[in-house]
Design a protein around this motif. Structure first.
Motif, PDB file in Angstrom:
ATOM      1  N   GLU A   9      -4.906   2.028  -1.457  1.00 22.13           N
ATOM      2  CA  GLU A   9      -4.890   0.692  -1.612  1.00 22.13           C
ATOM      3  C   GLU A   9      -4.797   0.045  -2.747  1.00 22.13           C
ATOM      4  N   ILE A  10      -5.790   0.233  -3.330  1.00 24.13           N
ATOM      5  CA  ILE A  10      -5.428  -0.118  -5.035  1.00 24.13           C
ATOM      6  C   ILE A  10      -4.438  -0.545  -5.456  1.00 24.13           C
ATOM      7  N   ARG A  11      -3.593   0.774  -5.630  1.00 17.81           N
ATOM      8  CA  ARG A  11      -2.774   0.969  -6.311  1.00 17.81           C
ATOM      9  C   ARG A  11      -1.342   0.186  -5.494  1.00 17.81           C
ATOM     10  N   ASP A  12      -1.285   0.054  -4.159  1.00 14.53           N
ATOM     11  CA  ASP A  12      -0.641  -0.597  -3.062  1.00 14.53           C
ATOM     12  C   ASP A  12      -0.465  -2.300  -3.667  1.00 14.53           C
ATOM     13  N   ALA A  13      -1.896  -2.689  -3.978  1.00  8.21           N
ATOM     14  CA  ALA A  13      -1.643  -3.975  -3.406  1.00  8.21           C
ATOM     15  C   ALA A  13      -1.639  -4.527  -5.317  1.00  8.21           C
ATOM     16  N   LEU A  14      -2.002  -3.416  -6.245  1.00  7.58           N
ATOM     17  CA  LEU A  14      -1.468  -3.963  -7.595  1.00  7.58           C
ATOM     18  C   LEU A  14       0.224  -3.135  -8.436  1.00  7.58           C
ATOM     19  N   ALA A  15       0.633  -2.997  -7.789  1.00  6.87           N
ATOM     20  CA  ALA A  15       1.806  -2.455  -8.054  1.00  6.87           C
ATOM     21  C   ALA A  15       3.233  -3.766  -8.162  1.00  6.87           C
ATOM     22  N   GLU A  16       2.916  -4.266  -7.795  1.00 12.27           N
ATOM     23  CA  GLU A  16       3.867  -5.910  -7.682  1.00 12.27           C
ATOM     24  C   GLU A  16       3.520  -7.133  -8.325  1.00 12.27           C
ATOM     25  N   GLY A  17       2.720  -6.518  -8.995  1.00 13.07           N
ATOM     26  CA  GLY A  17       1.517  -7.828  -9.644  1.00 13.07           C
ATOM     27  C   GLY A  17       1.954  -7.220 -11.235  1.00 13.07           C
ATOM     28  N   ILE A  18       1.761  -5.813 -11.134  1.00 14.28           N
ATOM     29  CA  ILE A  18       2.020  -4.760 -12.635  1.00 14.28           C
ATOM     30  C   ILE A  18       3.558  -4.704 -13.069  1.00 14.28           C
ATOM     31  N   ALA A  19       4.359  -4.574 -12.102  1.00 14.72           N
ATOM     32  CA  ALA A  19       6.067  -5.193 -12.085  1.00 14.72           C
ATOM     33  C   ALA A  19       6.302  -5.589 -12.836  1.00 14.72           C
ATOM     34  N   ALA A  20       5.403  -6.969 -12.206  1.00 14.63           N
ATOM     35  CA  ALA A  20       6.308  -8.787 -13.073  1.00 14.63           C
ATOM     36  C   ALA A  20       5.247  -8.888 -14.326  1.00 14.63           C
ATOM     37  N   ASN A  21       4.433  -7.806 -14.991  1.00 15.32           N
ATOM     38  CA  ASN A  21       3.610  -8.308 -15.373  1.00 15.32           C
ATOM     39  C   ASN A  21       4.842  -7.284 -16.811  1.00 15.32           C
ATOM     40  N   ALA A  22       4.870  -6.182 -16.032  1.00 10.51           N
ATOM     41  CA  ALA A  22       5.878  -5.678 -16.889  1.00 10.51           C
ATOM     42  C   ALA A  22       6.953  -5.683 -18.591  1.00 10.51           C
ATOM     43  N   ARG A  32      -1.671  -3.539 -16.119  1.00 10.96           N
ATOM     44  CA  ARG A  32      -2.249  -3.588 -15.182  1.00 10.96           C
ATOM     45  C   ARG A  32      -3.799  -4.445 -14.788  1.00 10.96           C
ATOM     46  N   ASP A  33      -4.468  -4.676 -16.094  1.00 13.22           N
ATOM     47  CA  ASP A  33      -5.496  -5.668 -16.366  1.00 13.22           C
ATOM     48  C   ASP A  33      -5.242  -6.739 -15.517  1.00 13.22           C
ATOM     49  N   MET A  34      -4.138  -7.377 -15.577  1.00 11.13           N
ATOM     50  CA  MET A  34      -3.625  -9.248 -15.479  1.00 11.13           C
ATOM     51  C   MET A  34      -3.242  -9.192 -14.171  1.00 11.13           C
ATOM     52  N   ALA A  35      -3.353  -7.916 -13.557  1.00 13.80           N
ATOM     53  CA  ALA A  35      -2.359  -8.215 -11.875  1.00 13.80           C
ATOM     54  C   ALA A  35      -3.516  -7.545 -11.507  1.00 13.80           C
ATOM     55  N   ALA A  36      -4.786  -5.905 -11.858  1.00 10.96           N
ATOM     56  CA  ALA A  36      -6.036  -6.940 -11.054  1.00 10.96           C
ATOM     57  C   ALA A  36      -6.893  -7.723 -11.319  1.00 10.96           C
ATOM     58  N   GLU A  37      -6.835  -8.368 -12.562  1.00  8.35           N
ATOM     59  CA  GLU A  37      -7.249  -9.922 -12.391  1.00  8.35           C
ATOM     60  C   GLU A  37      -7.234 -10.612 -11.761  1.00  8.35           C
ATOM     61  N   ALA A  38      -5.890 -11.362 -11.502  1.00  6.90           N
ATOM     62  CA  ALA A  38      -5.126 -11.596 -10.349  1.00  6.90           C
ATOM     63  C   ALA A  38      -5.109 -11.315  -8.952  1.00  6.90           C
ATOM     64  N   ALA A  39      -5.461 -10.238  -8.162  1.00  4.47           N
ATOM     65  CA  ALA A  39      -6.006  -9.271  -7.429  1.00  4.47           C
ATOM     66  C   ALA A  39      -7.376  -9.766  -6.473  1.00  4.47           C
ATOM     67  N   GLY A  40      -8.200  -9.808  -7.898  1.00  4.98           N
ATOM     68  CA  GLY A  40      -9.483  -9.877  -7.950  1.00  4.98           C
ATOM     69  C   GLY A  40      -9.978  -8.374  -7.472  1.00  4.98           C
ATOM     70  N   ILE A  41      -9.429  -7.186  -8.450  1.00  2.00           N
ATOM     71  CA  ILE A  41      -9.983  -5.963  -8.724  1.00  2.00           C
ATOM     72  C   ILE A  41     -10.706  -6.236  -9.842  1.00  2.00           C
ATOM     73  N   ASP A  42     -11.873  -5.042  -9.781  1.00  2.36           N
ATOM     74  CA  ASP A  42     -12.115  -5.065 -10.950  1.00  2.36           C
ATOM     75  C   ASP A  42     -11.248  -3.420 -11.963  1.00  2.36           C
ATOM     76  N   ARG A  43     -11.121  -4.122 -13.285  1.00  6.63           N
ATOM     77  CA  ARG A  43     -10.303  -4.000 -14.302  1.00  6.63           C
ATOM     78  C   ARG A  43     -10.559  -2.501 -14.425  1.00  6.63           C
ATOM     79  N   ASP A  44     -11.706  -1.761 -14.705  1.00  4.36           N
ATOM     80  CA  ASP A  44     -12.004  -0.567 -14.289  1.00  4.36           C
ATOM     81  C   ASP A  44     -11.747   0.109 -13.181  1.00  4.36           C
ATOM     82  N   VAL A  45     -11.831  -0.155 -11.839  1.00  4.12           N
ATOM     83  CA  VAL A  45     -11.643   0.390 -10.974  1.00  4.12           C
ATOM     84  C   VAL A  45      -9.831   0.652 -11.041  1.00  4.12           C
ATOM     85  N   ALA A  46      -9.201  -0.025 -11.196  1.00  3.31           N
ATOM     86  CA  ALA A  46      -7.650  -0.259 -11.149  1.00  3.31           C
ATOM     87  C   ALA A  46      -7.119   0.853 -12.181  1.00  3.31           C
TER      88      ALA A  46
END
Length: 217
Positions: A9-22, A32-46
């Motif tokens: 679910e985390i991969r699904d939640a971050l996929a498009e945000g990572i692509a936008a940053n890539a 990946r870290d920028m997408a995680a921060e924007a989604a409120g997901i811990d960077r280590d978990v991402a």
């Protein structure tokens, strides 16, 4: 709650945000870290969710594109179209989805072209064209299953190459290129069907040989 999400679910939640940053940061830790921060997901978990690095991020993005394509063209919409129009619509839907992230796609293709990633690239491409044919209503299980997907994979890859450098209005050049290639697929399928009918009622050589050996057959 984000802490209750599974890694899938985390991969699904971050996929498009990572692509936008890539497009700016590449398919790496920063995107990946920028997408995680924007989604409120811990960077280590991402980081754990994408332990396989860039290829895992690209895989998740392509899966997200597959899902959005299917959502844009539900079965009732596709059912009203002829097969040629279905395939064209599905490919064009994918292009529309990735259009805002063309540079990310360009970078993703460069990564997947690396020798160590070629096998995974082939799997990702096959997954997408298989979905397109299934959404289009294809139920073939014989060699037609493989020939259809192999041909569409080549057409889609070539279309993406044109698309990445297409500066025409509304990607007109890409759409014209795709239309010509889809015409080629349909002509091939028509010729293949005609060939099959032509030999449908001809004596089977294997059955003839079997009769020689086992006359009761």
């Amino acid at each position: 709650m984000t802490q209750d999400l599974t890694l899938d679910e985390i991969r699904d939640a971050l996929a498009e945000g990572i692509a936008a940053n890539a497009a700016f940061d590449g398919w790496g830790d920063a995107a990946r870290d920028m997408a995680a921060e924007a989604a409120g997901i811990d960077r280590d978990v991402a980081r754990l969710a994408f332990a396989n690095g860039a290829v895992a991020m690209i895989d998740a993005w392509f899966a997200a594109i597959d899902r959005r394509m299917a959502e844009r063209l539900p079965p009732e919409t596709l059912a009203a179209m002829k097969i040629r129009a279905r395939i064209s619509a599905l490919v064009e839907a994918r292009l529309a989805i990735v259009a805002p992230d063309r540079e990310s796609l360009r970078r993703a293709r460069a990564i997947l072209a690396l020798p160590q990633n070629v096998a995974q690239a082939a799997r990702l491409g096959w997954r997408s064209v298989d979905l397109m044919w299934r959404l289009a209503g294809d139920t073939a299980t014989d060699y037609n299953h493989y020939t259809k997907r192999t041909i569409l994979l080549g057409v889609y890859a070539a279309t993406i190459t044109v698309f990445l450098d297409d500066e025409s209005e509304g990607y007109a050049e890409t759409r014209a290129f795709l239309a010509r290639r889809i015409d080629g697929i349909m002509r091939f399928e028509k010729a293949k069907a005609a060939f099959g009918k032509r030999y449908e009622h001809r004596p089977s050589l294997s059955r003839f040989v079997g009769r020689l050996r086992y006359p009761a057959l």
